[in-house]
Design an enzyme around this catalytic site. Structure first.
Site, PDB file in Angstrom:
ATOM      1  N   TYR A 147       0.836  -1.209   0.000  1.00 25.87           N
ATOM      2  CA  TYR A 147       0.000   0.000   0.000  1.00 25.87           C
ATOM      3  C   TYR A 147       0.873   1.263   0.000  1.00 25.87           C
ATOM      4  CZ  TYR A 147      -3.761   3.179   1.550  1.00 25.87           C
ATOM      5  OH  TYR A 147      -4.669   4.206   1.663  1.00 25.87           O
ATOM      6  N   GLU A 149       4.180   1.797  -0.570  1.00 26.32           N
ATOM      7  CA  GLU A 149       5.066   2.001  -1.729  1.00 26.32           C
ATOM      8  C   GLU A 149       4.258   2.118  -3.014  1.00 26.32           C
ATOM      9  OE1 GLU A 149       7.917   2.956  -1.273  1.00 26.32           O
ATOM     10  OE2 GLU A 149       9.023   1.831   0.229  1.00 26.32           O
ATOM     11  N   LYS A 151       1.378   3.579  -3.239  1.00 24.65           N
ATOM     12  CA  LYS A 151       0.905   4.967  -3.254  1.00 24.65           C
ATOM     13  C   LYS A 151       2.051   5.941  -3.523  1.00 24.65           C
ATOM     14  CE  LYS A 151      -3.570   4.723  -2.230  1.00 24.65           C
ATOM     15  NZ  LYS A 151      -4.636   5.406  -2.977  1.00 24.65           N
ATOM     16  N   ASN A 176      -6.357   9.580   8.163  1.00 24.34           N
ATOM     17  CA  ASN A 176      -7.468   8.711   8.603  1.00 24.34           C
ATOM     18  C   ASN A 176      -8.821   9.418   8.596  1.00 24.34           C
ATOM     19  OD1 ASN A 176      -4.877   7.759   9.861  1.00 24.34           O
ATOM     20  ND2 ASN A 176      -6.196   6.020  10.363  1.00 24.34           N
ATOM     21  N   VAL A 189     -10.030   1.047  12.403  1.00 26.23           N
ATOM     22  CA  VAL A 189     -10.278   1.134  13.834  1.00 26.23           C
ATOM     23  C   VAL A 189     -11.642   1.720  14.180  1.00 26.23           C
ATOM     24  CG1 VAL A 189      -9.069   3.363  14.181  1.00 26.23           C
ATOM     25  CG2 VAL A 189      -9.172   1.703  16.036  1.00 26.23           C
ATOM     26  N   VAL A 190     -12.078   2.767  13.493  1.00 27.78           N
ATOM     27  CA  VAL A 190     -13.330   3.423  13.897  1.00 27.78           C
ATOM     28  C   VAL A 190     -14.506   2.468  13.696  1.00 27.78           C
ATOM     29  CG1 VAL A 190     -14.901   5.337  13.445  1.00 27.78           C
ATOM     30  CG2 VAL A 190     -12.431   5.744  13.457  1.00 27.78           C
ATOM     31  N   ASN A 192     -14.413  -0.820  13.370  1.00 28.98           N
ATOM     32  CA  ASN A 192     -14.285  -1.965  14.290  1.00 28.98           C
ATOM     33  C   ASN A 192     -14.839  -1.623  15.671  1.00 28.98           C
ATOM     34  OD1 ASN A 192     -13.076  -3.690  12.502  1.00 28.98           O
ATOM     35  ND2 ASN A 192     -11.169  -3.944  13.649  1.00 28.98           N
ATOM     36  N   GLN A 211      -0.630   4.351  20.578  1.00 28.21           N
ATOM     37  CA  GLN A 211      -0.340   4.912  19.243  1.00 28.21           C
ATOM     38  C   GLN A 211      -1.437   5.909  18.883  1.00 28.21           C
ATOM     39  OE1 GLN A 211      -1.538   1.889  19.902  1.00 28.21           O
ATOM     40  NE2 GLN A 211      -2.381   0.822  18.128  1.00 28.21           N
TER      41      GLN A 211
END
Ligand code: NAD
Ligand code: UDP
Length: 320
Positions: A147, A149, A151, A176, A189-190, A192, A211
């Site tokens: 993803y 590299e 991009k 994000n 994450v959101v 999930n 993080q």
């Protein structure tokens, strides 16, 4: 004679692409939505089908596409780590061959073309917050490289087409983003956390949860991308588009539990390889050149997204 602007949106049935299609159709453009439905969903654009200025085309952008257009938003590429790592080779192809095909189309039609690039070009950043001038810190052989590299190479192609063929490019580095139309099984994450909280399941915290990410509500993001596309000729980017309000993953989990009123607990899971420790955009360029900054607070955007997922989960649980 008046003619509507013809705008191609690749990845138009996905999360961001579908919001873009809705906005552009409402603004009066003729929108061609192209998608291979790898992670996109027909429901995201179903209400546009039948509108006189909307056309849905099933197509994989790793193959050439011949249409006549005035603008191209190149959004086709899986964006969730779970999905882009599932078929890493196809992810590289979507970014690199997809960019070559769409840039070729832009060159032939003289269309303006905007690339949905990503904060992942900064990798696991050693500069914080990240300005566009930072070259990044990316592991080229890890599981995220397909993803990141891919991009990065797409950005290279955009700038080479610009230098070599004077193609009218724009590069948006998207941070994000979250909101309605994310798939419940997207894996980011959101979505999930919201789905887990609404289902009363434990929220899966990868690593220690310290993080950070900076979460932008989708309406703000779409406005930023449209301003960049329609900005001055010489503003080709890259331009960071994201919300500079930073939260840890644990803070996001706590806020999601509070806003849903869920009794869910948190469980720890291993931190995925090369997961960036911190991420926050420096949006000085977007502020100065596009007069843009996000307006939706995380609490408010999360509430709207929670309301959306409540509806989706209820319709899934209904018999028949
Ligand atoms: P998404 O997975 O919901 O949407 C991607 C869409 O592209 C899907 O509809 C998918 O079916 C389609 N697609 C994938 N490969 C294709 C191909 N070869 N041909 C045609 N269609 C293809 O993801 P999203 O969050 O909407 O992301 C859209 C774009 O924005 C991506 O390019 C992504 O890299 C970029 N981006 C998103 C975020 C974010 O937080 N949402 C952040 C940075 C960058
Ligand atoms: N994450 C998490 N639990 C989840 C999904 C993700 O703790 O169920 C973490 C992930 O490890 C990362 C952050 O949330 O640190 C954002 O992950 P996401 O996949 O949304 O996007 P990324 O920014 O990593 O591409």
């Amino acid at each position: 004679m008046y003619r509507r602007k013809r705008i191609l949106v690749t990845g138009g049935a996905g999360f961001l692409g579908s919001h873009l299609c809705h906005r552009l159709v409402d603004d009066g453009a003729y929108v061609l939505c192209v998608d291979n439905f790898f992670t996109g969903a027909h429901e995201n654009v179903a209400s546009l089908v039948g509108r006189p200025n909307f056309e849905l085309i099933r197509h994989d952008i790793t193959f050439p596409l011949y249409v006549e257009v005035d603008e191209i938003y190149n959004f086709a590429c899986p964006a969730s780590p779970v999905h882009y790592q599932w078929d890493a080779v196809q992810t590289v192809k979507a970014s690199v061959l997809g960019a070559i095909n769409m840039l070729g189309l832009a060159k032939r039609t003289k269309a303006r073309i905007l690339q949905a690039s990503t904060s992942e070009v900064y990798g696991n950043p050693t500069v914080h917050p990240q300005p566009e001038s930072y070259f990044g810190s990316v592991n080229p052989i890890g599981p995220r490289a397909c993803y990141d590299e891919g991009k990065r190479c797409a950005e290279t192609l955009f700038f080479d087409y610009h230098r070599q063929h004077e193609t009218k490019i724009r590069v948006a580095r998207i941070f994000n983003t979250y909101g309605p139309n994310m798939s419940p099984d997207d894996g980011r994450v959101v979505s999930n956390f919201i789905v887990q909280a609404l289902n009363g399941e434990p929220l899966t915290i990868y690593g220690d949860g310290n993080q950070s990410r900076s979460f932008c509500y989708v309406d703000d993001l779409i406005e930023g991308c449209i301003r960049l596309m329609n900005g001055p000729d010489d503003l080709i980017g890259p331009v960071n588009i994201g919300n500079p309000c930073e939260s840890t993953v644990r803070e996001l989990a706590e806020m999601t539990i509070a806003l849903t009123g869920s009794r869910s607990v948190m469980v720890k899971r291993p931190l995925p390889t090369d997961d960036p420790i911190q991420r926050c955009p420096d949006i000085s360029v977007a502020r100065a050149q596009l007069d843009w900054e996000p307006g939706v607070r995380l609490e408010d955007g999360l509430q709207k997204t929670i309301d959306y997922f409540r509806g989706v989960l209820m319709s899934h649980s209904r018999p028949g």
